[in-house]
Enzyme design. Structure first.
Site, PDB file in Angstrom:
ATOM      1  N   HIS A 171      41.472  36.271  42.531  1.00 16.89           N
ATOM      2  CA  HIS A 171      42.743  37.055  41.468  1.00 16.89           C
ATOM      3  C   HIS A 171      43.940  37.552  43.353  1.00 16.89           C
ATOM      4  O   HIS A 171      42.611  37.211  44.722  1.00 16.89           O
ATOM      5  CB  HIS A 171      42.003  38.337  40.884  1.00 16.89           C
ATOM      6  CG  HIS A 171      41.380  39.575  41.803  1.00 16.89           C
ATOM      7  ND1 HIS A 171      40.238  39.539  41.970  1.00 16.89           N
ATOM      8  CD2 HIS A 171      41.301  40.771  41.423  1.00 16.89           C
ATOM      9  CE1 HIS A 171      39.636  40.145  42.480  1.00 16.89           C
ATOM     10  NE2 HIS A 171      40.472  41.217  42.739  1.00 16.89           N
ATOM     11  N   HIS A 190      44.020  40.750  44.846  1.00 17.00           N
ATOM     12  CA  HIS A 190      43.767  41.873  45.378  1.00 17.00           C
ATOM     13  C   HIS A 190      42.869  41.739  46.468  1.00 17.00           C
ATOM     14  O   HIS A 190      42.293  40.643  46.859  1.00 17.00           O
ATOM     15  CB  HIS A 190      42.998  42.688  44.686  1.00 17.00           C
ATOM     16  CG  HIS A 190      43.475  43.671  43.119  1.00 17.00           C
ATOM     17  ND1 HIS A 190      42.662  43.913  42.536  1.00 17.00           N
ATOM     18  CD2 HIS A 190      44.632  44.126  43.114  1.00 17.00           C
ATOM     19  CE1 HIS A 190      43.711  44.482  41.597  1.00 17.00           C
ATOM     20  NE2 HIS A 190      44.919  44.048  41.949  1.00 17.00           N
ATOM     21  N   ASP A 223      41.178  42.381  49.121  1.00 13.27           N
ATOM     22  CA  ASP A 223      39.769  41.871  49.004  1.00 13.27           C
ATOM     23  C   ASP A 223      38.831  41.105  48.832  1.00 13.27           C
ATOM     24  O   ASP A 223      38.087  40.666  49.411  1.00 13.27           O
ATOM     25  CB  ASP A 223      38.363  43.541  48.907  1.00 13.27           C
ATOM     26  CG  ASP A 223      38.669  43.979  47.159  1.00 13.27           C
ATOM     27  OD1 ASP A 223      40.183  43.887  47.284  1.00 13.27           O
ATOM     28  OD2 ASP A 223      37.883  44.291  47.043  1.00 13.27           O
ATOM     29  N   HIS A 224      40.093  39.838  48.443  1.00  4.67           N
ATOM     30  CA  HIS A 224      39.766  38.950  47.844  1.00  4.67           C
ATOM     31  C   HIS A 224      40.754  37.805  48.134  1.00  4.67           C
ATOM     32  O   HIS A 224      39.871  36.821  47.964  1.00  4.67           O
ATOM     33  CB  HIS A 224      39.734  38.275  45.903  1.00  4.67           C
ATOM     34  CG  HIS A 224      38.289  40.080  45.497  1.00  4.67           C
ATOM     35  ND1 HIS A 224      37.625  39.331  44.787  1.00  4.67           N
ATOM     36  CD2 HIS A 224      38.770  41.082  45.393  1.00  4.67           C
ATOM     37  CE1 HIS A 224      37.054  40.550  44.753  1.00  4.67           C
ATOM     38  NE2 HIS A 224      37.501  41.727  44.248  1.00  4.67           N
ATOM     39  N   HIS A 228      41.188  42.236  34.460  1.00  5.02           N
ATOM     40  CA  HIS A 228      40.682  43.370  35.285  1.00  5.02           C
ATOM     41  C   HIS A 228      42.818  43.312  35.267  1.00  5.02           C
ATOM     42  O   HIS A 228      43.274  42.593  34.334  1.00  5.02           O
ATOM     43  CB  HIS A 228      40.840  41.932  36.694  1.00  5.02           C
ATOM     44  CG  HIS A 228      40.539  43.124  37.663  1.00  5.02           C
ATOM     45  ND1 HIS A 228      39.723  44.352  38.008  1.00  5.02           N
ATOM     46  CD2 HIS A 228      41.174  43.150  38.978  1.00  5.02           C
ATOM     47  CE1 HIS A 228      39.750  44.693  39.151  1.00  5.02           C
ATOM     48  NE2 HIS A 228      40.552  43.648  39.883  1.00  5.02           N
ATOM     49  N   ASP A 273      35.299  41.484  39.460  1.00  7.16           N
ATOM     50  CA  ASP A 273      36.395  42.445  39.246  1.00  7.16           C
ATOM     51  C   ASP A 273      36.563  41.971  38.146  1.00  7.16           C
ATOM     52  O   ASP A 273      38.294  41.695  37.624  1.00  7.16           O
ATOM     53  CB  ASP A 273      37.861  42.413  39.893  1.00  7.16           C
ATOM     54  CG  ASP A 273      37.482  42.798  41.551  1.00  7.16           C
ATOM     55  OD1 ASP A 273      36.560  42.423  41.832  1.00  7.16           O
ATOM     56  OD2 ASP A 273      38.265  43.496  42.190  1.00  7.16           O
ATOM     57  N   HIS A 284      29.818  43.154  45.867  1.00  5.46           N
ATOM     58  CA  HIS A 284      31.049  43.873  45.653  1.00  5.46           C
ATOM     59  C   HIS A 284      30.989  45.768  45.369  1.00  5.46           C
ATOM     60  O   HIS A 284      31.697  46.174  44.522  1.00  5.46           O
ATOM     61  CB  HIS A 284      31.967  43.046  44.005  1.00  5.46           C
ATOM     62  CG  HIS A 284      33.350  43.641  43.900  1.00  5.46           C
ATOM     63  ND1 HIS A 284      33.896  44.663  43.300  1.00  5.46           N
ATOM     64  CD2 HIS A 284      34.227  43.514  44.530  1.00  5.46           C
ATOM     65  CE1 HIS A 284      35.754  45.105  43.976  1.00  5.46           C
ATOM     66  NE2 HIS A 284      35.981  44.326  44.360  1.00  5.46           N
TER      67      HIS A 284
END
Length: 303
Positions: free
Chosen positions: A61, A63, A65-66, A139, A206, A264
């Site tokens: 996805h 976000h 941090d990914h 999510h 997530d 994570h």
């Protein structure tokens, strides 16, 4: 060579010892980079991972941090003139984000990036490695988990081959053709081999606990799964659409997982030992609390 190279284990905020996410799965000739967060290119250098090792990028996805490591990784593919196509899989709803990240700054594009947006649950790629599929998770933004499945095969039994005098090129011929004429008799593959289950790998990030978490994890030899919080913060985990170490342990136990890799972690935690303890209360297989730059071998095939 089948192993997980951990490049980062933090969640939203990196720490002094935990980089943003990043996970390279070495699977024979494939190098699948999952969720490259900020700093992934430098972590690759520390881990001894070359740009030429990468064959696929899989983003769960969009976000930060990914995915914030995508610009550096993609530009490095061109800088190092990676000769083979690199396939990129990501939620189709985030195509605009991927386009922005792919061309975040000026560079000479020499590498071939083959985009494969994921629209819904199902197979996203097949090849000699097996089947790579995706399933939607729970999510706030569209998120997919990934599952890699090797086809079932057969394991040759050396003692039976030896008893029948089958050796060298004859073994390969028997594997390819299913039978071999030897000394006035016909030997079938079934006589000198036994079923061998293909290996399975699952990657879950997530999400709240949902049916597709179990579908992805089912029978996995290795499950890499987010465990952002400890059980004391279960309400917080649910509110932010994340999982706890306890939930991860229960999933692994119910799905027959062999190696459980927890990652994570929220930046609020300095000591990660309790994550292993909580998961192990429910799961009696191998529990690995991922640390940056660690290497975790995929367990050998089941017999």
């Amino acid at each position: 060579m089948r192993e997980l190279v951990v490049l980062g284990t933090s969640s939203q905020v990196p720490t002094r010892v935990r980089n943003h996410n990043g996970y390279l799965l070495r699977w024979d000739t494939e190098g699948i980079l999952f969720d490259p967060g900020e700093g992934t290119q430098r972590q690759m250098a520390f881990a001894g991972v070359a740009a030429t090792d990468l064959t696929r990028l899989c983003v769960t996805h969009f976000h930060g941090d990914h995915c914030l490591g995508l610009p550096g990784v993609i530009q490095r593919l061109s800088l190092d003139r990676v000769p083979h196509p690199v396939h990129a899989h990501y939620p189709a709803s985030g195509a605009e984000y991927f386009a922005r990240l792919r061309h975040a700054s000026s560079f000479y594009e020499a590498a071939s990036i083959v985009e494969g947006p994921v629209h819904d649950d199902g197979v996203v790629a097949t090849g000699a490695f097996g089947t790579l599929s995706a399933r939607r998770l729970d999510h706030p933004v569209e998120t997919f988990g990934y599952r890699l499945v090797e086809p079932d095969g057969r394991r040759m039994l050396p003692e039976r081959l030896a008893a029948l005098g089958i050796r060298g090129p004859e073994v390969g011929r028997l594997q390819r053709e299913g039978l071999l004429h030897k000394d006035d008799r016909t030997v079938t593959l079934d006589e000198v081999s036994e079923p061998r289950a293909g290996q399975r790998f699952a990657f879950v990030m997530d999400t709240r606990l949902c049916d597709n978490v179990y579908a992805l994890a089912d029978g996995a030899d290795m499950l890499v799964i987010e465990s952002t919080y400890l059980d004391a913060e279960a309400a917080l985990a649910a509110a932010h659409s994340h999982m706890t170490a306890t939930q991860a342990g229960r999933v692994a136990a119910e799905c027959g997982v062999r190696t459980l890799v927890l990652t994570h972690f929220s930046q609020r935690y300095e000591d990660l030992a309790p994550f292993a303890e909580e998961a192990a209360r429910h799961f009696d297989g191998e529990v690995v609390v991922a640390t940056d730059l660690a290497r975790v071998k995929v367990p050998s095939r089941r017999h």
